[in-house]
Design a protein around this motif. Structure first.
Motif, mmCIF file in Angstrom:
data_model
loop_
_atom_site.group_PDB
_atom_site.id
_atom_site.type_symbol
_atom_site.label_atom_id
_atom_site.label_comp_id
_atom_site.label_asym_id
_atom_site.label_seq_id
_atom_site.Cartn_x
_atom_site.Cartn_y
_atom_site.Cartn_z
ATOM 1 N N SER A 236 0.850 -1.193 0.000
ATOM 2 C CA SER A 236 0.000 0.000 0.000
ATOM 3 C C SER A 236 0.880 1.236 0.000
ATOM 4 O O SER A 236 2.008 1.213 0.522
ATOM 5 C CB SER A 236 -0.909 0.041 1.242
ATOM 6 O OG SER A 236 -1.950 -0.914 1.154
ATOM 7 N N VAL A 237 0.359 2.313 -0.597
ATOM 8 C CA VAL A 237 1.019 3.617 -0.575
ATOM 9 C C VAL A 237 -0.033 4.615 -0.099
ATOM 10 O O VAL A 237 -0.912 5.004 -0.854
ATOM 11 C CB VAL A 237 1.561 4.011 -1.961
ATOM 12 C CG1 VAL A 237 2.270 5.359 -1.878
ATOM 13 C CG2 VAL A 237 2.489 2.942 -2.507
ATOM 14 N N LEU A 238 0.060 5.006 1.171
ATOM 15 C CA LEU A 238 -1.003 5.788 1.800
ATOM 16 C C LEU A 238 -0.447 7.012 2.518
ATOM 17 O O LEU A 238 0.728 7.046 2.902
ATOM 18 C CB LEU A 238 -1.760 4.920 2.816
ATOM 19 C CG LEU A 238 -2.364 3.598 2.326
ATOM 20 C CD1 LEU A 238 -2.960 2.825 3.489
ATOM 21 C CD2 LEU A 238 -3.419 3.856 1.249
ATOM 22 N N THR A 239 -1.301 7.989 2.715
ATOM 23 C CA THR A 239 -0.967 9.130 3.556
ATOM 24 C C THR A 239 -1.231 8.774 5.020
ATOM 25 O O THR A 239 -1.874 7.756 5.326
ATOM 26 C CB THR A 239 -1.822 10.346 3.174
ATOM 27 O OG1 THR A 239 -3.199 10.039 3.460
ATOM 28 C CG2 THR A 239 -1.660 10.710 1.705
ATOM 29 N N GLY A 240 -0.772 9.625 5.918
ATOM 30 C CA GLY A 240 -1.064 9.415 7.329
ATOM 31 C C GLY A 240 -2.550 9.356 7.600
ATOM 32 O O GLY A 240 -3.029 8.523 8.382
#
Length: 322
Positions: A236-240
């Motif tokens: 996954s590539v996610l923001t906080g």
């Protein structure tokens, strides 16, 4: 059936190496055999791997001659070093962890060359130093390093290139398992769950520990065509905010993201705070380059079982303190 190709796995009782050994042993094609290298063949983890069918061999990255012997007959070798291995202050002063990693990587690279290994996978990390401006006030360690546990491994890349053995450079990102301890959400004074992370607004890649080993197995299956390639593992590539939302969904309770700046981390004063603050600053500053390195299609081909953060949380929600 043709003779199995041996994959020698350095650090076989650790998270990355252990995942690779298990992936090899679970493969029904039987193309590869797992040779699990460890300094302590009598440990519980080593004995567990032996019971599963691995050949357990004693080897130490500080013993070049022993490594050559352990690598003999191996088609491929997976190499990982442990920057974070517990050491005394005196040991660190006499031989800094970055020096130790470079020496160990060199031992492995030369041993593989001498043993006739056909394919290396080197577990590396990026060199962060180009993302810091001279005189920006961030601390420097060991004379040149900004994030020693990453920069030192990046320096070691050249040792595998110099060996002449086809090498794939495998790069892990943030571990999902970090959310089980140091990244776990905390209760604030009102009892609400808060995720204090130093990601700023950046998208940050992450993966499950076992998916590093599974991806390495996929690389060995694909073969030398991936030599010279840098494979960055991310489920996954996610923001906080997105990590907080996923945690809230899994825990059944809202989780609010509250970013903590790198300067705050560096000023916190705990051991390693300077390096941690620098690492978080790198994740923010280098966001686009980090994300651009990830080839999602390739990762799914190498590891069809690659877990998203939501998928991982579905089976690990009970391990998240809250």
């Amino acid at each position: 059936m043709s003779e199995q190709q041996i994959i020698a796995v350095v650090g076989a009782t650790g998270a990355q190496g252990g995942g690779l050994v298990r992936a090899i042993l679970a493969d029904q094609s039987g193309r590869f055999a797992a040779r699990a290298l460890t300094r302590d063949p009598g440990s519980a983890r080593a004995e567990e791997l032996a019971a599963l069918g691995a050949e357990v061999v004693e080897a130490d990255l500080d013993d070049a001659a022993g490594l050559r012997e352990a690598f003999k007959g191996a088609h491929g070798v997976f190499v990982v070093t442990n920057f974070w291995e517990p050491r005394t202050h005196e040991e660190e002063q006499a031989r800094p962890a970055t020096t130790r990693e470079l020496e160990q990587a060199g031992n492995a690279a030369r041993a593989g060359r001498d043993a006739g290994v056909r394919h290396f996978i080197w577990s590396t990390l990026p060199d962060t130093r180009g993302y810091f401006r001279p005189g920006d006030g961030t601390p420097t360690f060991g004379g040149t390093y900004k994030v020693p546990h990453a920069d030192g491994k990046a320096e070691a890349d050249r040792l595998f290139l110099e060996s002449g053995v086809p090498t794939t450079f495998l790069q892990a990102n943030v571990y999902y398992e970090a959310f089980q301890d140091m990244f776990a959400p905390q209760r604030d004074e009102r009892g609400a769950l808060v995720l204090h992370l130093g990601f700023g607004d950046a998208r940050v890649p992450a993966q499950a520990a076992e998916d590093i080993g599974r991806t390495a197995f996929g690389v060995f299956r694909r073969g030398e065509v991936l030599a010279g390639r840098r494979v960055s593992v991310a489920g996954s590539v996610l923001t906080g905010d997105q990590y907080a939302a996923a945690l809230g969904q899994a825990l059944g309770e809202a989780v609010t993201y509250q970013p903590v700046g790198p300067d705050q981390i560096r000023a916190a004063g705990f051991p390693g705070a300077g390096e941690v603050g620098n690492m978080l600053q790198y994740l923010i500053t280098a966001e686009q380059d980090i994300v651009d390195l990830i080839d999602g299609e390739l990762l799914r081909e190498l590891n069809p079982r690659l877990q998203s953060f939501d998928t991982w949380l579905a089976t690990h929600r009970n391990t998240i303190p809250h």
